[in-house]
Design a protein around this motif. Structure first.
Motif, PDB file in Angstrom:
ATOM      1  N   ARG A 133       2.412   5.876  -2.411  1.00 10.05           N
ATOM      2  CA  ARG A 133       2.054   7.289  -2.258  1.00 10.05           C
ATOM      3  C   ARG A 133       3.294   8.128  -1.936  1.00 10.05           C
ATOM      4  O   ARG A 133       3.582   9.133  -2.599  1.00 10.05           O
ATOM      5  N   VAL A 134       4.028   7.724  -0.917  1.00  6.82           N
ATOM      6  CA  VAL A 134       5.200   8.483  -0.493  1.00  6.82           C
ATOM      7  C   VAL A 134       6.278   8.452  -1.577  1.00  6.82           C
ATOM      8  O   VAL A 134       6.931   9.459  -1.859  1.00  6.82           O
ATOM      9  N   GLY A 135       6.459   7.284  -2.198  1.00  6.75           N
ATOM     10  CA  GLY A 135       7.480   7.147  -3.226  1.00  6.75           C
ATOM     11  C   GLY A 135       7.230   7.996  -4.456  1.00  6.75           C
ATOM     12  O   GLY A 135       8.145   8.255  -5.228  1.00  6.75           O
ATOM     13  N   HIS A 136       5.987   8.405  -4.633  1.00  6.70           N
ATOM     14  CA  HIS A 136       5.634   9.280  -5.761  1.00  6.70           C
ATOM     15  C   HIS A 136       5.252  10.669  -5.271  1.00  6.70           C
ATOM     16  O   HIS A 136       4.422  11.363  -5.869  1.00  6.70           O
ATOM     17  N   CYS A 137       5.893  11.065  -4.157  1.00  5.46           N
ATOM     18  CA  CYS A 137       5.835  12.445  -3.675  1.00  5.46           C
ATOM     19  C   CYS A 137       4.419  12.902  -3.316  1.00  5.46           C
ATOM     20  O   CYS A 137       4.122  14.093  -3.376  1.00  5.46           O
ATOM     21  N   ASN A 138       3.557  11.948  -2.952  1.00 11.14           N
ATOM     22  CA  ASN A 138       2.166  12.255  -2.583  1.00 11.14           C
ATOM     23  C   ASN A 138       1.404  12.971  -3.697  1.00 11.14           C
ATOM     24  O   ASN A 138       0.465  13.724  -3.439  1.00 11.14           O
ATOM     25  N   LYS A 139       1.773  12.692  -4.936  1.00 13.76           N
ATOM     26  CA  LYS A 139       1.169  13.410  -6.058  1.00 13.76           C
ATOM     27  C   LYS A 139       0.467  12.495  -7.056  1.00 13.76           C
ATOM     28  O   LYS A 139      -0.035  12.973  -8.079  1.00 13.76           O
ATOM     29  N   LEU A 140       0.403  11.206  -6.777  1.00 15.29           N
ATOM     30  CA  LEU A 140      -0.324  10.316  -7.680  1.00 15.29           C
ATOM     31  C   LEU A 140      -1.829  10.466  -7.460  1.00 15.29           C
ATOM     32  O   LEU A 140      -2.281  10.654  -6.331  1.00 15.29           O
ATOM     33  N   PRO A 141      -2.606  10.339  -8.510  1.00 14.92           N
ATOM     34  CA  PRO A 141      -4.066  10.301  -8.335  1.00 14.92           C
ATOM     35  C   PRO A 141      -4.470   9.129  -7.452  1.00 14.92           C
ATOM     36  O   PRO A 141      -3.891   8.036  -7.546  1.00 14.92           O
ATOM     37  N   GLU A 142      -5.448   9.351  -6.594  1.00 20.41           N
ATOM     38  CA  GLU A 142      -5.881   8.311  -5.665  1.00 20.41           C
ATOM     39  C   GLU A 142      -6.293   7.032  -6.387  1.00 20.41           C
ATOM     40  O   GLU A 142      -6.090   5.933  -5.877  1.00 20.41           O
ATOM     41  N   ASN A 143      -6.880   7.175  -7.574  1.00 20.23           N
ATOM     42  CA  ASN A 143      -7.384   5.981  -8.252  1.00 20.23           C
ATOM     43  C   ASN A 143      -6.284   5.104  -8.836  1.00 20.23           C
ATOM     44  O   ASN A 143      -6.552   4.009  -9.341  1.00 20.23           O
ATOM     45  N   LEU A 144      -5.027   5.562  -8.775  1.00 21.59           N
ATOM     46  CA  LEU A 144      -3.909   4.743  -9.245  1.00 21.59           C
ATOM     47  C   LEU A 144      -3.202   4.000  -8.119  1.00 21.59           C
ATOM     48  O   LEU A 144      -2.467   3.045  -8.371  1.00 21.59           O
ATOM     49  N   LEU A 145      -3.420   4.408  -6.886  1.00 24.11           N
ATOM     50  CA  LEU A 145      -2.612   3.901  -5.786  1.00 24.11           C
ATOM     51  C   LEU A 145      -2.791   2.402  -5.566  1.00 24.11           C
ATOM     52  O   LEU A 145      -1.815   1.662  -5.407  1.00 24.11           O
ATOM     53  N   ASP A 146      -4.039   1.939  -5.541  1.00 21.89           N
ATOM     54  CA  ASP A 146      -4.264   0.515  -5.286  1.00 21.89           C
ATOM     55  C   ASP A 146      -3.644  -0.341  -6.390  1.00 21.89           C
ATOM     56  O   ASP A 146      -3.002  -1.361  -6.109  1.00 21.89           O
ATOM     57  N   GLY A 147      -3.835   0.045  -7.638  1.00 26.12           N
ATOM     58  CA  GLY A 147      -3.302  -0.735  -8.741  1.00 26.12           C
ATOM     59  C   GLY A 147      -1.784  -0.809  -8.711  1.00 26.12           C
ATOM     60  O   GLY A 147      -1.196  -1.880  -8.922  1.00 26.12           O
ATOM     61  N   MET A 148      -1.143   0.317  -8.431  1.00 26.46           N
ATOM     62  CA  MET A 148       0.320   0.315  -8.396  1.00 26.46           C
ATOM     63  C   MET A 148       0.842  -0.453  -7.192  1.00 26.46           C
ATOM     64  O   MET A 148       1.874  -1.133  -7.270  1.00 26.46           O
ATOM     65  N   ALA A 149       0.114  -0.394  -6.081  1.00 22.62           N
ATOM     66  CA  ALA A 149       0.497  -1.194  -4.913  1.00 22.62           C
ATOM     67  C   ALA A 149       0.365  -2.681  -5.210  1.00 22.62           C
ATOM     68  O   ALA A 149       1.226  -3.486  -4.828  1.00 22.62           O
ATOM     69  N   LEU A 150      -0.694  -3.066  -5.890  1.00 19.62           N
ATOM     70  CA  LEU A 150      -0.879  -4.473  -6.251  1.00 19.62           C
ATOM     71  C   LEU A 150       0.223  -4.946  -7.197  1.00 19.62           C
ATOM     72  O   LEU A 150       0.675  -6.098  -7.112  1.00 19.62           O
ATOM     73  N   ALA A 151       0.677  -4.069  -8.084  1.00 22.45           N
ATOM     74  CA  ALA A 151       1.773  -4.441  -8.983  1.00 22.45           C
ATOM     75  C   ALA A 151       3.059  -4.710  -8.203  1.00 22.45           C
ATOM     76  O   ALA A 151       3.805  -5.647  -8.518  1.00 22.45           O
ATOM     77  N   GLN A 152       3.305  -3.903  -7.172  1.00 17.33           N
ATOM     78  CA  GLN A 152       4.476  -4.149  -6.335  1.00 17.33           C
ATOM     79  C   GLN A 152       4.369  -5.485  -5.606  1.00 17.33           C
ATOM     80  O   GLN A 152       5.336  -6.236  -5.495  1.00 17.33           O
ATOM     81  N   ILE A 153       3.191  -5.774  -5.098  1.00 18.18           N
ATOM     82  CA  ILE A 153       2.963  -7.046  -4.421  1.00 18.18           C
ATOM     83  C   ILE A 153       3.190  -8.214  -5.389  1.00 18.18           C
ATOM     84  O   ILE A 153       3.806  -9.226  -5.036  1.00 18.18           O
ATOM     85  N   ALA A 154       2.679  -8.072  -6.603  1.00 17.18           N
ATOM     86  CA  ALA A 154       2.874  -9.124  -7.601  1.00 17.18           C
ATOM     87  C   ALA A 154       4.352  -9.320  -7.913  1.00 17.18           C
ATOM     88  O   ALA A 154       4.817 -10.461  -8.066  1.00 17.18           O
ATOM     89  N   ARG A 155       5.092  -8.239  -8.024  1.00 20.43           N
ATOM     90  CA  ARG A 155       6.534  -8.358  -8.275  1.00 20.43           C
ATOM     91  C   ARG A 155       7.206  -9.161  -7.158  1.00 20.43           C
ATOM     92  O   ARG A 155       8.039 -10.041  -7.418  1.00 20.43           O
ATOM     93  N   ASP A 156       6.861  -8.850  -5.913  1.00 15.54           N
ATOM     94  CA  ASP A 156       7.474  -9.560  -4.793  1.00 15.54           C
ATOM     95  C   ASP A 156       7.147 -11.052  -4.835  1.00 15.54           C
ATOM     96  O   ASP A 156       8.009 -11.904  -4.581  1.00 15.54           O
ATOM     97  N   ALA A 157       5.893 -11.382  -5.142  1.00 16.06           N
ATOM     98  CA  ALA A 157       5.489 -12.794  -5.198  1.00 16.06           C
ATOM     99  C   ALA A 157       6.207 -13.521  -6.324  1.00 16.06           C
ATOM    100  O   ALA A 157       6.605 -14.693  -6.169  1.00 16.06           O
ATOM    101  N   VAL A 158       6.400 -12.864  -7.458  1.00 13.96           N
ATOM    102  CA  VAL A 158       7.119 -13.474  -8.578  1.00 13.96           C
ATOM    103  C   VAL A 158       8.588 -13.692  -8.215  1.00 13.96           C
ATOM    104  O   VAL A 158       9.167 -14.750  -8.504  1.00 13.96           O
ATOM    105  N   MET A 159       9.209 -12.711  -7.582  1.00 10.62           N
ATOM    106  CA  MET A 159      10.600 -12.870  -7.158  1.00 10.62           C
ATOM    107  C   MET A 159      10.738 -14.054  -6.209  1.00 10.62           C
ATOM    108  O   MET A 159      11.692 -14.841  -6.305  1.00 10.62           O
TER     109      MET A 159
END
Length: 252
Positions: free
Chosen positions: A160-186
């Motif tokens: 949310r903060v990284g996208h200037c508090n302007k992302l639609p709410e319905n995208l936040l969980d999915g994009m957060a999960l993608a970040q988590i997946a990236r960390d697990a893959v790394m």
């Protein structure tokens, strides 16, 4: 121009002791970045180079290469093992500012250090955004079937903060999960190199102790190269002058 730095400054007081000492006993060293800050890249490279010159021989895991590209990356090194520009030309693409990463690639070639493709691809990340972690065939092996308490909420706020508090709410969980997946893959791609040691080069968000790769790996040393203090997010923190850039939120 960056002032002269003791390369060990990011990890301890400047001293004449071997530069590898700050990394002693650590299987996994996570070194962050602000992607467009050249001063941070230079400070990080100086620290890593001094440790390698002192005898440390880690693998270098890089966010800048997707895991699926490992075979092509290895082939490019076989074809021209002493030419970082050839590898960048073959593998780089337009997503990253490659002159900032060239010194690390050149050093890896000079000392024959493995370069590890560490990132989840944009295609797979997009699947996670749309359909969740179950869209990854190895979600169970990655440990993603049950997340640590509070992790999704913390990543959600970062997105949310990284996208200037302007992302639609319905995208936040999915994009957060993608970040988590990236960390697990790394974390997964680093594990085979535990015995020799491995350095991850990735954005500061990925090396945070509270929500990044350290969630998925034991015995890590996390070093943030940050433009403003994020106390408690890393084991060690190096402040760097902010890059000269336009307001990233201005045209969001």
């Amino acid at each position: 121009m960056l002032p002269a730095l003791c390369a060990a400054l990011v990890l301890s007081a400047c001293a004449s002791s071997p530069a590898s000492a700050p990394f002693a006993g650590k299987s996994y060293v996570l070194m962050g970045e602000v992607h467009d800050n050249a001063l941070g890249h230079q400070a990080r490279f100086q620290a890593l180079e001094k440790a390698v010159q002192a005898g440390w021989r880690p693998a270098i895991a890089m966010e800048q290469f997707d895991v699926e590209s490992q075979a092509d990356l290895d082939q490019a090194r076989l074809e021209q093992p002493d030419n970082p520009d050839y590898l960048i030309q073959k593998m780089g693409g337009k997503r990253w500012d490659w002159p900032l990463y060239r010194p690390v690639i050149a050093m890896a070639m000079r000392y024959d250090l493995p370069i590890i493709a560490a990132n989840l691809s944009r295609q797979d990340a997009g699947k996670v955004v749309k359909s969740g972690l179950s869209s990854l065939p190895d979600a169970k092996a990655l440990g993603l079937t049950q997340l640590p308490d509070g992790l999704l909420a913390a990543q959600r706020e970062e997105v949310r903060v990284g996208h200037c508090n302007k992302l639609p709410e319905n995208l936040l969980d999915g994009m957060a999960l993608a970040q988590i997946a990236r960390d697990a893959v790394m974390a997964k791609v680093m594990k085979p190199y535990q015995a020799r040691g491995v350095v991850l080069l990735a954005g500061n968000g990925h090396v945070r102790r509270d929500m990044g790769v350290p969630v998925w790996l034991p015995n890590t040393l996390s070093v943030g190269f940050v433009e403003s203090s994020q106390q408690g997010a890393f084991d060690q923190e190096q402040l760097i002058a902010p890059a000269n850039r336009t307001d990233p939120c201005a045209g969001f």
